[in-house]
Enzyme design. Sequence first.
Site, PDB file in Angstrom:
ATOM      1  CG  HIS A  69     -23.353  67.245  30.974  1.00 12.40           C
ATOM      2  ND1 HIS A  69     -22.845  67.552  32.003  1.00 12.40           N
ATOM      3  CD2 HIS A  69     -21.692  67.272  30.412  1.00 12.40           C
ATOM      4  CE1 HIS A  69     -21.638  67.532  32.624  1.00 12.40           C
ATOM      5  NE2 HIS A  69     -21.054  67.710  31.101  1.00 12.40           N
ATOM      6  CD  GLU A  95     -15.245  68.096  27.771  1.00 16.88           C
ATOM      7  OE1 GLU A  95     -14.363  69.177  26.508  1.00 16.88           O
ATOM      8  OE2 GLU A  95     -15.702  69.172  28.344  1.00 16.88           O
TER       9      GLU A  95
END
Length: 200
Positions: free
Chosen positions: A9, A83
């Site tokens: 990202h 994550e």
Amino acid sequence: MMRIIWLRHGETRANRERRYCGHENISLNERGWRQAEQAALRLARVPLTGLYCSDLDRCVRTAEAVEVYHPGIRRQPTPLLRELSFGAWEGLTYEEINSSNPEHLRRWIDQPDRVSPPGGERMVELEERLSRWLREVIETRTSTETVAVVSHGGPIRWFLSHQVWQDPDGFWRVRIPPGGCAVADWDGGHWTEVNEAEDG
């Protein structure tokens, strides 16, 4: 061969301040939006047949930028691509953690499969959910497809070190900047890293 393009990202304020983000649902900053658009432009002519992303906002927004250039596909958000959860360390910098809890930090770095951040995930838990997701993709996609995956630094590090290099200790050596990507091909039994320069 099936091709998978891992895209990290775009930048967030926490990235810029070098803070552990984990499961915090933070958004892209201005630079991150530009990185997302630049990454989307790089993939604009790639014949994608699938687009997956973490369900956290920074990945969803980056995937939206990619989606604009591929109107025939829709992003598929999933928490499996999140994550690593850093628990009580989320929002803190390495220096702040090292100042308050150096022994626990060192044990986590040395043995991430056995030790988790306080209230967070062990590396083996990250591996379990990412492996589950990867198996589903391999089982449901054909050998000629190309899919993009918008995720975080940790999952991309895991994929390269554990799946491609077969070297778990290489996890800490991987450096994927915000907006950066890693490409690999699946031949039915092994993953092979593809250099972007080789790929044209």
